[in-house]
Design a protein around this motif. Structure first.
Motif: not given
Length: 436
Positions: A101-103, A152-154, A168-171
């Motif tokens: 997983y990325n994050y 939101l963390l991009h 881009t992962d929007t978390i």
């Protein structure tokens, strides 16, 4: 005479040939279909699941229905945490990305009117995952009217190895419900004087050693204290029975983080949980301690923990030096009585060789409101002064004894010093006096 023709054999041959041709055609179709399926299966594993958005429920829907109505919604996401029973909080690990997983978010906390901390499982000690603490500080108060909102963390790949690819992962790191933030905690007096943040507990821990550690430190820290333990598999039923009375009295909280065991990180993601504890409880206490359950804080005679810490109020952080003890040499002039004693009452021989390495094995405490991130032996991200204590406080380290369920005394002696395997050990019974 004319030649006789065997029409029966010719007909049978043509039948056999036609049958074989038909079988060959069907076999080719079957093999082609299998090849296409294998190709599709291999392609699917490389597709981004955020694009694919494929669930087993959807597959069942499309097979059993031939209509234009929308498919059922995807499964709901597990809550970030929920209370299993009073005193036990089960934590969830939310994954983003695919494969490795990325994050993975463990927690996100508001650290003031305009500051947030998001904690991911990089100290460059990890196997696949390491820890990142992202501090987001805005130029103005956020959610000042307490109407709620989302943080939101991009996270994007632009500038990475493949400059032509930018994903881009929007978390969704944190959601605050309307009226859900108590802003007074940022300015009010903390609830506790002393707070303990423990490293992950794992393995087959000895409930008796855990009982001794709890009784000693609850007495030392006093009634305005709280202890948080992170269960990575070490809080088995026997240990839980030891903890339960203290949980009922309000001294202990357990975070069940066994889900992190499938995420390959350094030492059961130790950095992760220590930073989670720091940010989750940073406004709950005046002082926050970081050490392990085989380590005992020692306060010299004619002094108290309260008086020592009062003299350190101008410091954000202090570190304590280690006194490493043998895990098998016991003082005894009465062997029958020795085995009934608590661990720190009988393991009273200090390892002189390991003591010379104590500068690398410090543990520490902080005033958490001035700390942005922490480590195992100290924090390198503090606002304010730090100091190392030489005499005011120390900690005795009984390495590995909490995970050894056998009687620790392998060597009995009443000497003031002895040498074992080229290591010099000297008698040090200060903890016996401290435990009286």
């Amino acid at each position: 005479m004319g030649k006789k023709i065997d029409t029966k054999g010719d007909i049978n041959g043509r039948v056999r040939q036609g049958f074989l041709c038909n079988c060959s055609t069907n076999l080719k179709l079957l093999l082609t279909a299998l090849l296409v399926i294998c190709i599709l299966v291999n392609l699917l594993q490389y597709l981004d699941p955020r694009i694919l958005n494929f669930y087993p429920d959807y597959l069942h829907y499309y097979i059993s229905h031939a209509s234009s109505s929308p498919p059922p919604p995807p499964p709901s996401r597990l809550p970030a945490e929920f209370v299993v029973e009073p005193g036990i909080i089960r934590r969830a690990f939310r994954a983003y990305g695919w494969a490795a997983y990325n994050y993975i978010i463990m927690g996100a906390y508001q650290g003031g009117p305009s500051t947030f901390a998001v904690i991911f499982p990089d100290w460059k000690l990890g196997l696949i995952y390491s820890v990142v603490v992202v501090n987001c500080t805005f130029s103005h108060p956020v959610n000042a009217d307490n109407s709620g909102g989302k943080l939101l963390l991009h996270a994007f790949t632009s500038g990475g190895g493949d400059l032509n690819l930018n994903l881009t992962d929007t978390i969704e790191a944190l959601e605050e419900l309307p009226g859900g933030v108590d802003f007074s905690v940022f300015t009010s007096e903390p609830k506790y004087e002393y707070f303990y943040c423990g490293s992950p507990l794992f393995g087959n821990l000895d409930p008796q050693r855990v009982r001794e550690w709890i009784a000693y430190h609850v007495r030392l820290f006093g009634t305005k204290s709280h202890f948080v333990l992170y269960d990575a598999g070490g809080v088995h039923p026997e240990v839980l029975e030891v903890l339960r009375p203290w949980m009922e009295l309000g001294y202990f909280t357990i975070h069940n983080i066994r889900g992190e065991e499938r995420l390959a990180g350094h030492y059961h993601n130790q950095f992760l949980v220590l930073n989670d504890c720091l940010h989750r409880y940073k406004f709950a206490t005046q002082w926050m301690f970081f050490f392990d359950v085989d380590e005992f804080i020692y306060v010299p005679p004619n002094s108290t923990l309260k008086s020592v810490l009062h003299s350190l109020l101008s410091y954000t952080q202090f570190t304590m030096e280690q006194l490493p003890m043998s895990d098998q040499i016991c003082f005894s002039n009465d062997p029958n009585a020795t085995y009934r004693k608590w661990g720190f009452e009988k393991l009273v021989y200090r390892d002189v060789k390991r003591e010379l390495q104590r500068t690398r094995d410090r543990k520490y405490a902080v005033q958490p409101r001035g700390v942005r991130a922490n480590g195992v032996h100290l924090s390198e991200h503090v606002d304010g002064k730090s100091t190392n204590l030489e005499d005011q406080l120390k900690y005795f380290h009984y390495h590995g004894t909490v995970a050894d369920r056998q009687e620790p005394c392998r060597i009995l002696t009443n000497s003031t010093e002895l040498t074992v395997k080229s290591n010099l050990y000297v008698l040090d019974d200060r903890m016996v006096e401290a435990g009286d």
